[in-house]
Motif scaffolding. Structure first.
Motif, PDB file in Angstrom:
ATOM      1  N   ASN A 107      36.109  77.409  46.606  1.00 23.10           N
ATOM      2  CA  ASN A 107      37.661  77.277  46.724  1.00 23.10           C
ATOM      3  C   ASN A 107      38.100  76.464  47.956  1.00 23.10           C
ATOM      4  OD1 ASN A 107      37.928  79.307  44.808  1.00 23.10           O
ATOM      5  ND2 ASN A 107      37.394  80.705  45.941  1.00 23.10           N
ATOM      6  N   ILE A 108      39.373  75.591  47.578  1.00 23.35           N
ATOM      7  CA  ILE A 108      39.667  74.684  48.606  1.00 23.35           C
ATOM      8  C   ILE A 108      40.439  75.523  49.477  1.00 23.35           C
ATOM      9  CG2 ILE A 108      41.332  72.773  48.911  1.00 23.35           C
ATOM     10  CD1 ILE A 108      40.317  71.930  46.143  1.00 23.35           C
ATOM     11  N   THR A 109      40.357  75.142  50.954  1.00 18.28           N
ATOM     12  CA  THR A 109      41.336  75.757  51.859  1.00 18.28           C
ATOM     13  C   THR A 109      42.276  74.307  52.351  1.00 18.28           C
ATOM     14  OG1 THR A 109      39.573  77.058  52.849  1.00 18.28           O
ATOM     15  CG2 THR A 109      41.504  76.590  54.112  1.00 18.28           C
ATOM     16  N   ARG A 110      43.632  74.724  52.173  1.00 14.89           N
ATOM     17  CA  ARG A 110      44.670  73.587  52.586  1.00 14.89           C
ATOM     18  C   ARG A 110      45.374  74.082  53.844  1.00 14.89           C
ATOM     19  NH1 ARG A 110      45.201  69.908  48.596  1.00 14.89           N
ATOM     20  NH2 ARG A 110      44.185  70.796  46.465  1.00 14.89           N
ATOM     21  N   LEU A 111      45.507  73.162  54.788  1.00 14.19           N
ATOM     22  CA  LEU A 111      46.313  73.330  55.882  1.00 14.19           C
ATOM     23  C   LEU A 111      47.636  72.680  55.769  1.00 14.19           C
ATOM     24  CD1 LEU A 111      46.753  74.685  58.679  1.00 14.19           C
ATOM     25  CD2 LEU A 111      45.323  72.366  59.659  1.00 14.19           C
ATOM     26  N   ASN A 112      48.964  72.978  55.430  1.00 18.77           N
ATOM     27  CA  ASN A 112      50.133  72.604  55.326  1.00 18.77           C
ATOM     28  C   ASN A 112      50.168  71.430  54.072  1.00 18.77           C
ATOM     29  OD1 ASN A 112      51.080  73.916  57.559  1.00 18.77           O
ATOM     30  ND2 ASN A 112      50.343  72.359  58.966  1.00 18.77           N
ATOM     31  N   GLY A 113      49.519  71.780  53.086  1.00 23.40           N
ATOM     32  CA  GLY A 113      49.456  71.347  51.827  1.00 23.40           C
ATOM     33  C   GLY A 113      48.273  70.433  51.779  1.00 23.40           C
ATOM     34  N   GLU A 114      47.563  69.966  52.909  1.00 17.71           N
ATOM     35  CA  GLU A 114      46.294  69.031  52.899  1.00 17.71           C
ATOM     36  C   GLU A 114      45.065  69.613  52.829  1.00 17.71           C
ATOM     37  OE1 GLU A 114      46.627  66.172  56.044  1.00 17.71           O
ATOM     38  OE2 GLU A 114      48.770  65.611  55.441  1.00 17.71           O
ATOM     39  N   GLU A 115      44.003  69.324  52.094  1.00 19.08           N
ATOM     40  CA  GLU A 115      42.832  69.833  52.131  1.00 19.08           C
ATOM     41  C   GLU A 115      42.115  69.639  53.406  1.00 19.08           C
ATOM     42  OE1 GLU A 115      38.590  69.544  49.454  1.00 19.08           O
ATOM     43  OE2 GLU A 115      40.383  68.359  49.057  1.00 19.08           O
ATOM     44  N   LEU A 116      41.470  70.943  54.007  1.00 26.86           N
ATOM     45  CA  LEU A 116      40.918  71.031  55.189  1.00 26.86           C
ATOM     46  C   LEU A 116      39.366  70.839  54.990  1.00 26.86           C
ATOM     47  CD1 LEU A 116      41.373  71.954  58.077  1.00 26.86           C
ATOM     48  CD2 LEU A 116      40.505  74.190  57.347  1.00 26.86           C
ATOM     49  N   LYS A 174      48.406  75.401  64.794  1.00 27.49           N
ATOM     50  CA  LYS A 174      49.351  75.708  65.662  1.00 27.49           C
ATOM     51  C   LYS A 174      50.492  76.638  64.923  1.00 27.49           C
ATOM     52  CE  LYS A 174      51.901  71.578  64.110  1.00 27.49           C
ATOM     53  NZ  LYS A 174      50.956  71.109  63.063  1.00 27.49           N
ATOM     54  N   ALA A 175      51.499  77.021  65.749  1.00 23.19           N
ATOM     55  CA  ALA A 175      52.370  78.145  65.329  1.00 23.19           C
ATOM     56  C   ALA A 175      53.190  77.511  63.940  1.00 23.19           C
ATOM     57  CB  ALA A 175      53.230  78.729  66.273  1.00 23.19           C
ATOM     58  N   GLY A 176      53.261  78.231  63.125  1.00 21.62           N
ATOM     59  CA  GLY A 176      54.030  77.774  61.759  1.00 21.62           C
ATOM     60  C   GLY A 176      53.290  77.054  60.952  1.00 21.62           C
ATOM     61  N   ASP A 177      52.003  76.760  61.091  1.00 25.63           N
ATOM     62  CA  ASP A 177      51.107  76.169  60.007  1.00 25.63           C
ATOM     63  C   ASP A 177      50.924  77.150  58.733  1.00 25.63           C
ATOM     64  OD1 ASP A 177      50.943  73.877  61.369  1.00 25.63           O
ATOM     65  OD2 ASP A 177      48.720  74.379  62.125  1.00 25.63           O
ATOM     66  N   LYS A 178      50.687  76.581  57.628  1.00 22.59           N
ATOM     67  CA  LYS A 178      50.506  77.271  56.357  1.00 22.59           C
ATOM     68  C   LYS A 178      49.122  77.005  56.030  1.00 22.59           C
ATOM     69  CE  LYS A 178      55.320  77.046  54.787  1.00 22.59           C
ATOM     70  NZ  LYS A 178      56.236  76.885  53.745  1.00 22.59           N
ATOM     71  N   ILE A 179      48.190  78.296  55.956  1.00 25.65           N
ATOM     72  CA  ILE A 179      46.842  78.035  55.354  1.00 25.65           C
ATOM     73  C   ILE A 179      47.063  78.819  53.958  1.00 25.65           C
ATOM     74  CG2 ILE A 179      44.542  78.886  55.986  1.00 25.65           C
ATOM     75  CD1 ILE A 179      45.772  79.796  58.697  1.00 25.65           C
ATOM     76  N   LYS A 180      46.550  77.789  53.091  1.00 22.54           N
ATOM     77  CA  LYS A 180      46.542  78.197  51.761  1.00 22.54           C
ATOM     78  C   LYS A 180      44.997  78.328  51.238  1.00 22.54           C
ATOM     79  CE  LYS A 180      48.530  77.473  47.141  1.00 22.54           C
ATOM     80  NZ  LYS A 180      49.675  76.934  46.458  1.00 22.54           N
ATOM     81  N   GLY A 210      43.086  79.516  48.206  1.00 21.25           N
ATOM     82  CA  GLY A 210      43.270  79.804  46.705  1.00 21.25           C
ATOM     83  C   GLY A 210      44.729  79.870  46.358  1.00 21.25           C
ATOM     84  N   ARG A 211      44.975  81.133  46.062  1.00 20.06           N
ATOM     85  CA  ARG A 211      46.486  81.366  45.412  1.00 20.06           C
ATOM     86  C   ARG A 211      47.175  82.205  46.857  1.00 20.06           C
ATOM     87  NH1 ARG A 211      44.146  82.739  40.363  1.00 20.06           N
ATOM     88  NH2 ARG A 211      43.910  84.693  40.873  1.00 20.06           N
ATOM     89  N   VAL A 212      46.595  82.497  47.592  1.00 22.63           N
ATOM     90  CA  VAL A 212      47.090  83.068  48.905  1.00 22.63           C
ATOM     91  C   VAL A 212      47.675  82.053  49.833  1.00 22.63           C
ATOM     92  CG1 VAL A 212      46.748  85.097  50.683  1.00 22.63           C
ATOM     93  CG2 VAL A 212      45.472  85.117  48.211  1.00 22.63           C
ATOM     94  N   THR A 213      48.703  82.558  50.433  1.00 19.21           N
ATOM     95  CA  THR A 213      49.123  81.623  51.610  1.00 19.21           C
ATOM     96  C   THR A 213      49.360  82.536  52.931  1.00 19.21           C
ATOM     97  OG1 THR A 213      50.194  80.021  50.175  1.00 19.21           O
ATOM     98  CG2 THR A 213      51.016  80.086  52.501  1.00 19.21           C
ATOM     99  N   LEU A 214      48.660  82.151  53.861  1.00 23.33           N
ATOM    100  CA  LEU A 214      48.800  82.677  55.219  1.00 23.33           C
ATOM    101  C   LEU A 214      49.617  81.991  56.338  1.00 23.33           C
ATOM    102  CD1 LEU A 214      45.163  84.107  55.645  1.00 23.33           C
ATOM    103  CD2 LEU A 214      47.192  85.123  54.666  1.00 23.33           C
ATOM    104  N   ILE A 215      50.517  82.562  57.003  1.00 20.14           N
ATOM    105  CA  ILE A 215      51.179  81.850  57.878  1.00 20.14           C
ATOM    106  C   ILE A 215      50.959  82.174  59.349  1.00 20.14           C
ATOM    107  CG2 ILE A 215      53.446  81.183  58.713  1.00 20.14           C
ATOM    108  CD1 ILE A 215      54.607  81.600  56.103  1.00 20.14           C
ATOM    109  N   ALA A 216      50.539  81.094  60.161  1.00 17.45           N
ATOM    110  CA  ALA A 216      50.298  81.313  61.594  1.00 17.45           C
ATOM    111  C   ALA A 216      51.594  81.584  62.166  1.00 17.45           C
ATOM    112  CB  ALA A 216      49.378  80.424  62.269  1.00 17.45           C
ATOM    113  N   ASP A 217      52.106  82.758  62.358  1.00 17.50           N
ATOM    114  CA  ASP A 217      53.392  82.977  62.951  1.00 17.50           C
ATOM    115  C   ASP A 217      53.372  82.510  64.601  1.00 17.50           C
ATOM    116  OD1 ASP A 217      54.787  83.723  61.019  1.00 17.50           O
ATOM    117  OD2 ASP A 217      54.818  85.886  61.336  1.00 17.50           O
TER     118      ASP A 217
END
Length: 588
Positions: free
Chosen positions: A535-544, A551-557, A559-566
């Motif tokens: 399963n691909i991990t994406r950081l702010n839409g780009e494949e990791l 950093k704060a505000g980054d989106k970690i996707k 699979g279908r789950v999106t986590l946000i580093a608050d």
């Protein structure tokens, strides 16, 4: 208790002094959907509003309206999830009618709309993902058989709700159409209460096509409640029903779209109150805004604080807010600052005018609520009284003015004294409580739970932290699809993200690997690394592909789950145990 009574008395005193009315229009328009992304918030309104006088506020701060219009006229994409109940409980004499209805929907699909076809009974089957292709959609309907044993309506709606977000930066409106007879088997799975909470939090519309052999004398109770809670619509498909009426009853051509731009100081990932008004109709709702770090120079003072509906700043140089004709108060301020403080009126953006012409020219601030007619709730005095003060300014005229207004002056003076007394009491109590908290700080254990940090003294850090700071570096992460799910963890070692319970951040979703990614420190800098091969991990839409700083505000996707580093912060304690609500649900 003493302070609380004083506050109640003070509130009553203020209401007596400054009576005002807030004018709300009839419910001719309702919020159908709203979601925030990056620096914007997209709002979708069902009903009649005046687009020429629209204004919007977030946390009492005026927003710039970037664009607006009807969905069809503006070419806004509509993504409709069609849920078809194929359980045996659907009336036999209506099954062909259901297929005819679906075939008409496909043949008449608007250019800006996409359908996703899903059947449900005791399980979900995706026949066709979002597409506008009539051929693919028609092929997907072939071979449908109503032979399911159970019908889990709430499960089907809950687990097929897509994440509301723009498509390549362009607005997109999401909704679900449920075609069912209303019989639901809820022995297990998602309850209607859980679904209702999610629908309210996500402002997601659910439309219902109620299937019955004969015309319903009244709407089916549970299905009707589903549409009310989600601001959806209800139509009845029966044997003699006019197909055109059923189809037009769920059309989206009357949905109005508005996009507003948020200032940098509002982008903290919190749930914020919004007010959208055209001067007559006002809609109030809450939306969780994005968590972003704006570049220097774009926050607070440098951003244009208020606009007219066309998007031009009323006063870009001074930063003051004057949204004429949009139903917001004209905030009169002679000392307008870059963060719009001078332009705020106390009517929450629902009144017509914030002060007289004399008040505005003098740089005074409107001090009370106003009615939609635009009259002041409190003015500086009548015209004759103003003339008395301005005519010569002698002792006699001042004395006459004081005698004429002695009661008002006495009441105001009493109010001022009351306010001073309350402030003193609150200050004394505040110092006592602060002293008590300070004395117990060393004895209090850090508590960790979903939604709370669980640490003592903390320092909020915007983009990681350098070495040498006191305390353990901690991270706060939340699930974008489930805002109530929050993890607060120290990065003292390696944090594992995955779907197994051994992970510090565990999300029970089948699209996520057992160990999806890792979070750890490299020279004091938070770093994220992909561990999944399937399963691909994406950081702010780009494949990791390689480890990268987090950093704060980054989106970690994942699979279908999106986590946000608050946020990142330094804490004096904490626990590295798993903080999940390990609730498993099925996504399609």
């Amino acid at each position: 208790m003493f302070v609380r009574r004083f506050m109640i008395l003070l509130s009553a005193f203020v209401l007596l002094l400054f009576p005002g009315t807030v004018c709300h229009g009839e419910e001719s328009a309702v919020l159908s959907q709203a979601y925030a992304w990056e620096q914007n918030v997209d709002m979708y309104i069902a009903g009649e509003i005046n687009p020429d006088s629209l204004g919007c506020k977030c946390s009492n701060q005026g927003l710039e309206i970037v664009d607006s219009g009807l969905l069809a006229d503006s070419g806004v994409t509509v993504r409709t999830t069609i849920l078809l109940d194929i359980s045996a409980s659907v009336p036999k004499d209506m099954r062909d009618n259901v297929k005819i209805y679906l075939d008409r929907l496909i043949q008449d699909i608007p250019d800006n709309e996409q359908y996703k076809l899903v059947t449900f009974d005791e399980e979900l089957i995706v026949l066709q993902d979002f597409t506008n292709d009539r051929y693919d959609l028609a092929n997907a309907l072939e071979g449908i058989a109503f032979d399911g044993q159970e019908s889990k309506i709430y499960d089907a709606v809950y687990n097929t709700m897509p994440k509301a977000e723009p498509v390549e930066g362009n607005p997109c409106y999401y909704r679900t159409i449920v075609i069912t007879d209303g019989i639901d088997d809820t022995a297990g799975g998602i309850t209607k209460e859980e679904l209702y909470l999610k629908l309210q939090a996500d402002t997601y519309p659910v439309e219902v096509v109620a299937v019955s052999s004969a015309e319903q004398s009244e709407a089916e109770k549970e299905l009707s409640a589903l549409t009310r809670i989600s601001n959806g619509r209800y139509v009845n498909l029966y044997a003699d029903a006019e197909l055109e009426t059923v189809i037009s009853g769920l059309a989206t051509n009357e949905i109005y779209w508005v996009r507003a731009k948020l200032s940098g100081e509002l982008l903290d990932g919190s749930l914020r109150p919004f007010v959208l008004t055209d001067g007559i109709v006002s809609i109030q709702f809450d939306v969780r805004v994005s968590a972003m770090d704006m570049p220097a120079g774009e926050e607070n003072g440098s951003s244009e604080s208020s606009t007219e509906p066309g998007g031009e700043s009323a006063d870009g140089s001074s930063g003051s807010q004057e949204a004429a004709g949009n139903g917001f108060g004209e905030g009169a301020s002679g000392e307008s600052s870059g963060n719009n403080e001078g332009a705020e009126s106390t009517d929450n953006g629902l009144s017509g005018s914030g002060g007289t012409e004399d008040d505005r020219s003098a740089g005074t601030e409107s001090s009370g609520n106003t009615s939609a007619g635009g009259q002041n709730a409190v003015t500086g005095g009548t015209g004759s009284e103003t003339e008395v003060l301005e005519d010569g300014g002698g002792v006699g005229t001042v004395k006459a003015f004081l005698e004429k207004n002695s009661f008002v002056i006495a009441v105001v003076a009493a109010g001022v004294v009351l306010v001073i007394v309350i402030i003193v009491i609150l200050a004394v109590n505040g110092k006592k409580k602060k002293g008590q908290k300070t004395g117990k700080a060393g004895q209090t254990e850090g508590k960790t739970s979903s939604g709370t940090s669980g640490y003592g003294d903390t320092e909020i850090l915007g983009k990681g932290a350098s070495e040498g700071s006191e305390g353990v570096l901690c991270i706060k992460i939340r699930d974008a699809n489930h805002p109530e799910q929050v993890w607060d963890l120290p990065i003292s070692g390696t944090i594992t993200v995955g779907r197994v319970t051994e992970c510090q951040i565990c999300v029970a979703d089948e699209s996520m690997s057992r160990q999806q990614c890792l979070i750890y420190l490299v020279s004091g800098i938070p770093t994220i690394e992909n561990k999944s091969k399937s399963n691909i991990t994406r950081l702010n839409g780009e494949e990791l592909k390689v480890p990268r700083p987090l950093k704060a505000g980054d989106k970690i996707k994942c699979g279908r789950v999106t986590l946000i580093a608050d946020s990142f912060y330094r804490g004096t304690g904490g626990s590295e145990r798993n903080l999940n609500k390990n609730t498993k649900f099925v996504n399609v």
